[in-house]
Write an enzyme that holds these catalytic residues in place. Structure first.
Site, short mmCIF file in Angstrom:
data_model
loop_
_atom_site.label_atom_id
_atom_site.label_comp_id
_atom_site.label_asym_id
_atom_site.label_seq_id
_atom_site.Cartn_x
_atom_site.Cartn_y
_atom_site.Cartn_z
N HIS A 1 0.95 -1.18 -0.04
CA HIS A 1 -0.08 -0.01 -0.06
C HIS A 1 0.69 1.21 0.00
O HIS A 1 2.05 1.20 0.59
CB HIS A 1 -0.90 0.01 1.27
CG HIS A 1 -2.06 0.95 1.23
ND1 HIS A 1 -1.70 2.30 1.83
CD2 HIS A 1 -3.25 0.74 1.10
CE1 HIS A 1 -2.89 2.90 1.73
NE2 HIS A 1 -3.63 2.21 1.44
N ASP B 1 2.89 -4.61 8.09
CA ASP B 1 1.61 -3.81 8.06
C ASP B 1 0.52 -4.59 8.16
O ASP B 1 0.30 -5.51 7.37
CB ASP B 1 1.62 -3.04 6.76
CG ASP B 1 0.27 -2.37 6.41
OD1 ASP B 1 -0.70 -2.31 7.04
OD2 ASP B 1 0.26 -1.68 5.39
N GLN C 1 -4.65 -5.19 6.78
CA GLN C 1 -5.69 -6.11 6.31
C GLN C 1 -5.66 -7.40 6.75
O GLN C 1 -6.44 -8.17 6.53
CB GLN C 1 -5.27 -6.20 4.83
CG GLN C 1 -5.41 -4.94 3.84
CD GLN C 1 -6.78 -4.63 3.60
OE1 GLN C 1 -7.79 -5.26 3.76
NE2 GLN C 1 -7.20 -3.12 3.75
N LYS D 1 -10.32 -1.21 10.07
CA LYS D 1 -10.26 -2.29 9.40
C LYS D 1 -10.65 -3.52 10.40
O LYS D 1 -10.73 -4.40 9.71
CB LYS D 1 -8.85 -2.43 8.70
CG LYS D 1 -8.44 -1.45 7.68
CD LYS D 1 -9.26 -1.30 6.59
CE LYS D 1 -8.73 -0.02 5.97
NZ LYS D 1 -7.51 -0.02 5.14
N CYS E 1 -4.82 2.72 -3.94
CA CYS E 1 -3.55 3.27 -3.03
C CYS E 1 -2.60 2.08 -3.17
O CYS E 1 -1.85 1.91 -2.18
CB CYS E 1 -3.70 3.25 -1.54
SG CYS E 1 -4.78 5.03 -1.48
#
Length: 488
Positions: free
Chosen positions: A206, A283, A286, A309, A447
């Site tokens: 991202h 990260d 997600q 999220k 993104c």
């Protein structure tokens, strides 16, 4: 169109399709942390389990009597009964927005990669805080300040437990993933990057995990080194190994891709990076809603995620960092809450994590995050992951029946993200058509322009699924796309 019986979800019609060969649960996912041994709160903070706030929604996970459902943040009935199975209806009944209509049609929310919808337990916890417990935190000499502080620090404890961290002191609250990555870039990066140093970033990432590193690399004269993808959307691990060297100071990678759904072998990639004494930032934006995370098992140096999220409010997220790294990080922002004492001669900063949390935090956001964590962990998470895997496999099969539809990415380990193009139709046109049927998907570059460029496209449509989505909703998506193709 028929639908399968997914973990007890009732089928409609006859002749349901076979779901053989479905993939989606990462084989290297760590087990959930042992909630029977919760991380203790910091010694300086009164335990909410013993002091207790007088307003609803202040209870940390597992506190109170079994089965307590005070705005959904105490132990739920699902936790108390240790329910062994899962169906999406268990989740759907808690999420009020899923029962509204859009353009006269029942809402089909397939934009979970952008944000998830909120269960009533989260909504009521935030409302309960503002209605009965609103106060600033820390240093307050009155009851409501103490209660708000207990809830805020109880949220920190819950996040530490949720991520498998060793202590609440390893958790820094931020506005979300983007701010957490920028915090690491500006604090750790400025102090540890220099001319000739490499920052390895997969093409999968991202923009939030690319741009901050470009910015700090320009300032420190380091360089960002892209790691290419294989045709199926997996990270090219041979290329990754080739690019690692003693010049590598940091590897920044996602645990699950927001555009391809790919779940890289993070633990193995981290171990390899550590051979070169490089740090690894993961990260998890997600990932956290789809499968359990254990940062100690991953051996991640940094781990970041966003609450929105994870069925929590917007504007709240967290950074985990190993304690020795966090202790060495200088403040990124200055102001209230992050100091011990201030004079015009010198300022003494507060210990971590507080010295990295300048100003008044998003207190209600933490209350909502606490409720969301407790709501999600109230389900049998392996059963949720298995359900999402089957739903992904079913979606892949039925979407293949749409003429001209091409799915991007086919990595074997992935979450339920379905990014696609449709011959003859721009992604914005696809999203607009689906919206008329009450179906919400995302269109654009997501993104993640480098990842899309890997497939030779600048934009695409994306349907991203969550635990409350159903096979019937997938059928509605496919039927609408088929009508779009027939419309010319």
């Amino acid at each position: 169109m028929t639908t399968p019986d997914l973990l007890g979800y009732p089928s409609t019609g006859s002749g349901a399709r076979s779901l053989t060969g479905a993939t989606g649960v990462p084989t290297t996912a760590a087990p959930a942390p042992d909630t029977g041994s919760p991380v203790p709160p910091p010694a300086s903070t009164p335990s909410p389990e013993t002091t207790g706030a007088s307003w609803p929604g202040a209870t940390p996970p597992g506190a109170g009597s079994p089965g307590a459902t005070s705005l959904g943040v105490g132990m739920t009935g699902r936790q108390a009964s240790q329910q062994p199975s899962f169906s999406p209806e268990l989740a759907r009944r808690d999420v009020p927005i899923l029962h509204r209509t859009v353009n006269g049609k029942p809402l089909v929310w397939l934009d979970n990669g952008a944000t998830t919808q909120k269960p009533r337990q989260v909504i009521e916890a935030v409302s309960g805080f503002y209605g009965a417990g609103n106060s600033n935190i820390h240093r307050g000499a009155h009851a409501m300040a103490r209660e708000a502080t207990e809830a805020y620090e109880g949220g920190r404890t819950a996040v530490a437990q949720f991520l498998g961290a060793g202590s609440p002191d390893e958790i820094v609250f931020t506005r979300g993933t983007t701010e957490a990555i920028n915090l690491v870039a500006q604090s750790w990066g400025r102090a540890n990057l220099g001319p000739g140093d490499d920052i390895l970033v997969p093409v999968l990432e991202h923009h939030s995990n690319i741009v901050p590193w470009q910015m700090v690399a320009k300032e420190t004269r380091a360089r960002v080194v892209p790691v290419p993808l294989r045709p199926d959307g997996q990270i090219d691990l041979d290329a990754y190994a080739d690019r690692l060297s003693m010049r590598t100071r940091l590897v920044a990678l996602s645990q699950a891709s927001n555009v391809l759904g790919t779940v890289p072998p993070v633990r193995e990639m981290t171990a390899l990076a550590h051979r070169y004494r490089a740090k690894v930032l993961v990260d998890g934006a997600q990932a956290v809603a789809h499968f359990p995370v254990d940062v100690q098992d991953l051996d991640a140096d940094f781990y970041v995620f966003s609450g929105h999220k994870l069925f929590a409010p917007t504007g709240i997220g967290a950074l985990y960092a190993k304690p020795e790294i966090l202790e060495a990080m200088a403040p990124w922002q200055g102001g209230g809450n992050m100091i011990e004492s201030v004079s015009f001669d010198r300022t003494d900063f507060a210990p971590v994590p507080h010295r990295l949390e300048a100003g008044t935090g998003h207190i209600a956001g933490v209350v909502g995050l606490l409720a969301a964590v407790n709501w999600l962990t109230g389900f049998d998470r392996p059963a949720v992951a298995a359900y999402e895997t089957e739903l992904l496999g079913y979606a892949q099969q039925v979407m293949a029946t749409v003429p001209g539809l091409e799915l991007l990415g086919s990595a074997p380990d992935r979450i339920a993200v379905l990014t696609f193009t449709l011959a003859g139709h721009a992604p914005a046109r696809i999203a607009d058509w689906l919206d008329r049927d009450g179906i919400a998907v995302r269109a654009g570059h997501h993104c993640a322009q480098p990842a899309l460029a890997h497939y030779g496209v600048q934009s695409a449509a994306r349907a991203s699924l969550a635990l409350y989505n159903t096979p019937e909703e997938v059928d509605q998506l496919v039927e609408s796309l088929q009508r779009l193709q027939k419309s010319g």
